[in-house]
Structure formats: structure tokens, C-alpha cells
Design a protein around this motif. Structure first.
Motif, PDB file in Angstrom:
ATOM      1  N   VAL A   1       0.763  -1.174  -0.063  1.00 57.37           N
ATOM      2  CA  VAL A   1      -0.155  -0.009  -0.044  1.00 57.37           C
ATOM      3  C   VAL A   1       0.898   1.148  -0.020  1.00 57.37           C
ATOM      4  O   VAL A   1       0.305   2.343  -0.448  1.00 57.37           O
ATOM      5  CB  VAL A   1      -0.993   0.124   1.036  1.00 57.37           C
ATOM      6  N   SER A   2       2.231   1.167   0.222  1.00 56.49           N
ATOM      7  CA  SER A   2       2.879   2.232   0.426  1.00 56.49           C
ATOM      8  C   SER A   2       3.845   2.552  -0.697  1.00 56.49           C
ATOM      9  O   SER A   2       4.491   3.636  -0.963  1.00 56.49           O
ATOM     10  CB  SER A   2       3.841   2.082   1.546  1.00 56.49           C
ATOM     11  N   LEU A   3       3.705   1.415  -1.920  1.00 60.00           N
ATOM     12  CA  LEU A   3       4.504   1.515  -3.016  1.00 60.00           C
ATOM     13  C   LEU A   3       4.429   2.964  -3.784  1.00 60.00           C
ATOM     14  O   LEU A   3       3.234   3.163  -4.112  1.00 60.00           O
ATOM     15  CB  LEU A   3       4.365   0.283  -3.822  1.00 60.00           C
ATOM     16  N   GLU A   4       5.510   3.519  -4.280  1.00 59.34           N
ATOM     17  CA  GLU A   4       5.551   4.598  -5.231  1.00 59.34           C
ATOM     18  C   GLU A   4       6.238   4.572  -6.299  1.00 59.34           C
ATOM     19  O   GLU A   4       5.868   4.872  -7.125  1.00 59.34           O
ATOM     20  CB  GLU A   4       6.286   5.717  -4.154  1.00 59.34           C
ATOM     21  N   LYS A   5       7.061   3.505  -6.382  1.00 61.56           N
ATOM     22  CA  LYS A   5       8.042   3.293  -7.567  1.00 61.56           C
ATOM     23  C   LYS A   5       8.194   1.676  -7.669  1.00 61.56           C
ATOM     24  O   LYS A   5       8.527   1.116  -6.843  1.00 61.56           O
ATOM     25  CB  LYS A   5       9.298   3.963  -7.343  1.00 61.56           C
ATOM     26  N   LEU A   6       7.753   1.405  -8.844  1.00 57.76           N
ATOM     27  CA  LEU A   6       7.831  -0.219  -9.182  1.00 57.76           C
ATOM     28  C   LEU A   6       8.577  -0.240 -10.468  1.00 57.76           C
ATOM     29  O   LEU A   6       7.962   0.064 -11.609  1.00 57.76           O
ATOM     30  CB  LEU A   6       6.342  -0.695  -9.227  1.00 57.76           C
ATOM     31  N   SER A   7       9.541  -1.027 -10.717  1.00 61.64           N
ATOM     32  CA  SER A   7      10.388  -1.132 -11.777  1.00 61.64           C
ATOM     33  C   SER A   7      10.807  -2.400 -12.032  1.00 61.64           C
ATOM     34  O   SER A   7      11.747  -2.966 -11.242  1.00 61.64           O
ATOM     35  CB  SER A   7      11.855  -0.007 -11.715  1.00 61.64           C
ATOM     36  N   LEU A   8      10.076  -3.137 -12.621  1.00 59.81           N
ATOM     37  CA  LEU A   8      10.482  -4.617 -13.419  1.00 59.81           C
ATOM     38  C   LEU A   8      11.258  -4.743 -14.652  1.00 59.81           C
ATOM     39  O   LEU A   8      11.357  -5.813 -15.264  1.00 59.81           O
ATOM     40  CB  LEU A   8       9.464  -5.411 -13.120  1.00 59.81           C
ATOM     41  N   PHE A   9      11.372  -3.585 -15.196  1.00 57.81           N
ATOM     42  CA  PHE A   9      11.917  -3.456 -16.614  1.00 57.81           C
ATOM     43  C   PHE A   9      13.201  -4.540 -16.882  1.00 57.81           C
ATOM     44  O   PHE A   9      14.006  -4.968 -15.970  1.00 57.81           O
ATOM     45  CB  PHE A   9      12.521  -2.105 -16.796  1.00 57.81           C
ATOM     46  N   ASP A  10      13.138  -5.072 -18.224  1.00 60.67           N
ATOM     47  CA  ASP A  10      14.037  -6.109 -18.675  1.00 60.67           C
ATOM     48  C   ASP A  10      14.327  -7.176 -17.560  1.00 60.67           C
ATOM     49  O   ASP A  10      15.325  -7.495 -17.032  1.00 60.67           O
ATOM     50  CB  ASP A  10      15.506  -5.310 -18.713  1.00 60.67           C
ATOM     51  N   ASN A  11      13.507  -8.199 -17.566  1.00 60.17           N
ATOM     52  CA  ASN A  11      13.532  -9.399 -16.758  1.00 60.17           C
ATOM     53  C   ASN A  11      12.571 -10.464 -17.764  1.00 60.17           C
ATOM     54  O   ASN A  11      12.500 -10.120 -18.883  1.00 60.17           O
ATOM     55  CB  ASN A  11      12.797  -9.176 -15.298  1.00 60.17           C
ATOM     56  N   LYS A  12      12.558 -11.541 -16.811  1.00 63.61           N
ATOM     57  CA  LYS A  12      11.657 -12.560 -17.641  1.00 63.61           C
ATOM     58  C   LYS A  12      10.472 -12.873 -17.452  1.00 63.61           C
ATOM     59  O   LYS A  12      10.043 -14.169 -17.233  1.00 63.61           O
ATOM     60  CB  LYS A  12      12.788 -13.929 -17.797  1.00 63.61           C
ATOM     61  N   MET A  13       9.832 -12.050 -16.609  1.00 62.48           N
ATOM     62  CA  MET A  13       8.311 -12.098 -16.007  1.00 62.48           C
ATOM     63  C   MET A  13       7.380 -12.405 -17.119  1.00 62.48           C
ATOM     64  O   MET A  13       7.580 -11.664 -18.172  1.00 62.48           O
ATOM     65  CB  MET A  13       8.111 -11.098 -14.967  1.00 62.48           C
ATOM     66  N   SER A  14       6.337 -13.073 -16.703  1.00 60.11           N
ATOM     67  CA  SER A  14       5.255 -13.352 -17.679  1.00 60.11           C
ATOM     68  C   SER A  14       3.795 -13.292 -16.993  1.00 60.11           C
ATOM     69  O   SER A  14       3.802 -12.941 -16.038  1.00 60.11           O
ATOM     70  CB  SER A  14       5.538 -15.038 -18.317  1.00 60.11           C
ATOM     71  N   GLY A  15       2.931 -13.572 -17.791  1.00 56.91           N
ATOM     72  CA  GLY A  15       1.532 -13.738 -17.311  1.00 56.91           C
ATOM     73  C   GLY A  15       0.760 -12.484 -17.384  1.00 56.91           C
ATOM     74  O   GLY A  15       1.100 -11.412 -17.931  1.00 56.91           O
ATOM     75  N   GLN A  16      -0.482 -12.317 -16.861  1.00 54.69           N
ATOM     76  CA  GLN A  16      -1.377 -11.324 -16.908  1.00 54.69           C
ATOM     77  C   GLN A  16      -0.773 -10.149 -15.878  1.00 54.69           C
ATOM     78  O   GLN A  16      -0.384 -10.496 -14.717  1.00 54.69           O
ATOM     79  CB  GLN A  16      -2.653 -11.578 -16.590  1.00 54.69           C
ATOM     80  N   ILE A  17      -0.665  -8.926 -16.170  1.00 58.60           N
ATOM     81  CA  ILE A  17      -0.294  -7.934 -15.430  1.00 58.60           C
ATOM     82  C   ILE A  17      -1.541  -7.369 -14.591  1.00 58.60           C
ATOM     83  O   ILE A  17      -2.588  -7.251 -14.811  1.00 58.60           O
ATOM     84  CB  ILE A  17       0.073  -6.569 -15.852  1.00 58.60           C
ATOM     85  N   PRO A  18      -1.477  -8.127 -13.051  1.00 61.34           N
ATOM     86  CA  PRO A  18      -2.483  -7.648 -12.207  1.00 61.34           C
ATOM     87  C   PRO A  18      -3.430  -6.491 -12.207  1.00 61.34           C
ATOM     88  O   PRO A  18      -2.767  -5.462 -12.048  1.00 61.34           O
ATOM     89  CB  PRO A  18      -2.414  -8.114 -10.852  1.00 61.34           C
ATOM     90  N   PHE A  19      -4.537  -6.217 -12.577  1.00 60.13           N
ATOM     91  CA  PHE A  19      -5.501  -4.961 -12.822  1.00 60.13           C
ATOM     92  C   PHE A  19      -5.298  -4.258 -11.281  1.00 60.13           C
ATOM     93  O   PHE A  19      -5.192  -3.099 -11.382  1.00 60.13           O
ATOM     94  CB  PHE A  19      -6.615  -5.191 -13.317  1.00 60.13           C
ATOM     95  N   ASN A  20      -5.277  -4.955 -10.358  1.00 59.39           N
ATOM     96  CA  ASN A  20      -5.288  -4.347  -9.140  1.00 59.39           C
ATOM     97  C   ASN A  20      -4.194  -3.635  -8.494  1.00 59.39           C
ATOM     98  O   ASN A  20      -4.159  -2.819  -7.699  1.00 59.39           O
ATOM     99  CB  ASN A  20      -5.911  -5.384  -7.888  1.00 59.39           C
ATOM    100  N   ILE A  21      -2.919  -3.424  -9.412  1.00 61.74           N
ATOM    101  CA  ILE A  21      -1.943  -2.686  -9.151  1.00 61.74           C
ATOM    102  C   ILE A  21      -2.503  -1.194  -9.461  1.00 61.74           C
ATOM    103  O   ILE A  21      -1.851  -0.291  -8.444  1.00 61.74           O
ATOM    104  CB  ILE A  21      -0.771  -2.687 -10.236  1.00 61.74           C
ATOM    105  N   ALA A  22      -3.469  -1.066  -9.986  1.00 62.29           N
ATOM    106  CA  ALA A  22      -3.842   0.282 -10.250  1.00 62.29           C
ATOM    107  C   ALA A  22      -4.796   0.979  -8.740  1.00 62.29           C
ATOM    108  O   ALA A  22      -4.919   2.032  -8.685  1.00 62.29           O
ATOM    109  CB  ALA A  22      -4.741   0.304 -11.076  1.00 62.29           C
TER     110      ALA A  22
END
Length: 285
Positions: free
Chosen positions: A207-228
């Protein structure tokens, strides 16, 4: 007369502060650090014959070492394992040097540590599991090294953690389930690694997250809408992974968001943006 008394008082106070010393065991640990990192070639060297209180980057309180900040000081060598015996250390900042070898496996002995910054060095090996025992740790900054292996599974034990900055390493594996328990985490920067797996829907717990950077990895799947749903989130970069599906418009509008992904064969493609009137949770179902 009064001016002379004040001057004398200040002189005596200054002299006492210089005489204030630490235990021989703590001094020996600092000397070991000096020797193991080629102290004679440091930018700002220590005079080993002078009081420890005069040594650059060493902070002393109540005759105990509580801080070491030797950033950008040309430290070349390895970290001595003895450094973990500085039990009152709250800050260890060795940013931008040429330290090689591994992070001491027993770094968890530094129970009072709040800031650990070993970024921009040449460290190898994994992040020790014992780091999860440093209960008051607020910042974990290890970017731009050659670290490998997975994140410690019990990282969620670091309840006060606010910053995880690990970009430009060779870290891999999936995010531990406990990572999503870090309610005070403001920054998660792990770009340019080899992380795999999905983003859990439990990300809404950050809940406190201000910056999320996962750029250039090997992650997959659906991006959860609830990030918003994360109201404090300002900067998001998930590009150049293998995420699929749609992206909620409110997330795509975040600062730094890039729709470009990379297929398993390395071909770049763009995700589509979804405008939904059903709500964020409904879109995740």
C-alpha cells in the motif's frame, strides 16, 4: 575574562571528543576493513595513528561505531567477515567502490542496521538469507553488482523495509510470497535482472509503494489490474518482460509506463490498453 573561559571550555570539550575512543576490538575491525580494501590507495585515507573519531566516514556515538560511510572512496578488495561484529552499526554505505567477493553470510548479526548500501561495486554470490534477521532495516541497496541467485524467501520479515533497489544484477527466480507483506515498501527497483514468474495479485498489499520497476526481466502472465489500486504509486516500468493480456488504462498512464514487451523468442510487441467500466477488481476476475 568570560571570553577566555568560553574559549577554554570549547578547547577542553574538543580535546575530550578527540580522546573519546572505541574498544580495541572495534578499532581492530576498522583496521581490518582498511587493510582488506587497500586503504593506502583510498581517496580519503585514514591516519591509523590518529583517534578513530577523526577517521573519514566513521560515525561514533557513546564510544561505539554506529556508522560507516565510505562511498566513492576507491575501496578495492573484499569485505572482512569481522565487519559483522560491529553490533551497533546502523549505517553501512560503501556505494561506488570496487569491492569484490561476496556479502558476508552472517550479515544478519548487524541487528541494528537500518541502511545497507553496497551498490555500484563488483560483488558476486547471492544475497544472504541472514539479511532477513535485520528487523529494523529500512533500505536495501545493492544495484549494479554481479549478484546472482534468488531473493531470500523470508524477506517479508523485514517489516520496516522501505527501499529495495537491486537493478543491474543477475538475480533470478520468482518473487517470494513474503515480499508482498512489506506494507511500508516505497520502492521496488529490480530492473535488468533475470526474475521470472508472475506478479501476484497480492501486490495490492504493498500500500505504500511509490515506484515499481521490473524492466528487462523474464516475467510473464497477466499484469494484475489491481496494481492500479495502489494510490501512492507514481512510477511504473514493466517493459521488456513477457507479460501478456491487457493493461488497465489507469496503469498505462503512470509515469514511465511502457507497453513494449518481449516474446519468448525475443520479438518485441506492445500490450493493449483496456478501458473498463466494470472496475479494477472485476477486470482481474
Amino acid at each position: 575574562m568570560m571570553k577566555n573561559v568560553i574559549a577554554l571550555f570549547l578547547t577542553v570539550s574538543f580535546s575530550i571528543s578527540l580522546l573519546a575512543n572505541i574498544s580495541n576490538s572495534e578499532r581492530d575491525i576498522l583496521v581490518k576493513l582498511y587493510q582488506k580494501t587497500n586503504g593506502s590507495q583510498w581517496v580519503v585515507k585514514w591516519d591509523l595513528n590518529a583517534p578513530v573519531s577523526t577517521w573519514h566516514g566513521v560515525k561514533i556515538e557513546n564510544e561505539q561505531v554506529i556508522g560507516i560511510n565510505l562511498s566513492d572512496n576507491n575501496l578495492v578488495g573484499i569485505l572482512p567477515i569481522e565487519i559483522t561484529n560491529l553490533k551497533n552499526l546502523t549505517e553501512l554505505n560503501l556505494f561506488k567502490n570496487q569491492i569484490s567477493g561476496t556479502i558476508p553470510q552472517n550479515i544478519g548479526k548487524l541487528k541494528k542496521l537500518q541502511e545497507l548500501n553496497l551498490s555500484f561495486n563488483k560483488l558476486t554470490g547471492s544475497i544472504p538469507n541472514s539479511i532477513c534477521k535485520i528487523q529494523h532495516l529500512k533500505t536495501l541497496i545493492l544495484f549494479m553488482n554481479n549478484l546472482s541467485g534468488e531473493l531470500p524467501g523470508e524477506i517479508g520479515n523485514l517489516k520496516e523495509l522501505e527501499v529495495i533497489s537491486l537493478f543491474n544484477n543477475q538475480l533470478s527466480g520468482e518473487f517470494p510470497v513474503s515480499l508482498y507483506e512489506l506494507k511500508h515498501l516505497k520502492e521496488l527497483s529490480v530492473s535488468s535482472n533475470e526474475f521470472s514468474g508472475h506478479i501476484s495479485k497480492n501486490i495490492e498489499k504493498l500500500v505504500s509503494l511509490e515506484k515499481l520497476s521490473l524492466f528487462d526481466n523474464k516475467m510473464s502472465g497477466q499484469i494484475p489490474f489491481n496494481i492500479a489500486k495502489l494510490q501512492n504509486l507514481e512510477k511504473v516500468n514493466l517493459a521488456y518482460n513477457s507479460f501478456s493480456g491487457y493493461v488497465p488504462a489507469i496503469l498505462a498512464e503512470k509515469n514511465g509506463f511502457n507497453l513494449t514487451m518481449r516474446s519468448e523468442s525475443g520479438v518485441a510487441f506492445k500490450l493493449e490498453v483496456m478501458n473498463t467500466s466494470k472496475g479494477i477488481l472485476a477486470a482481474d476476475e
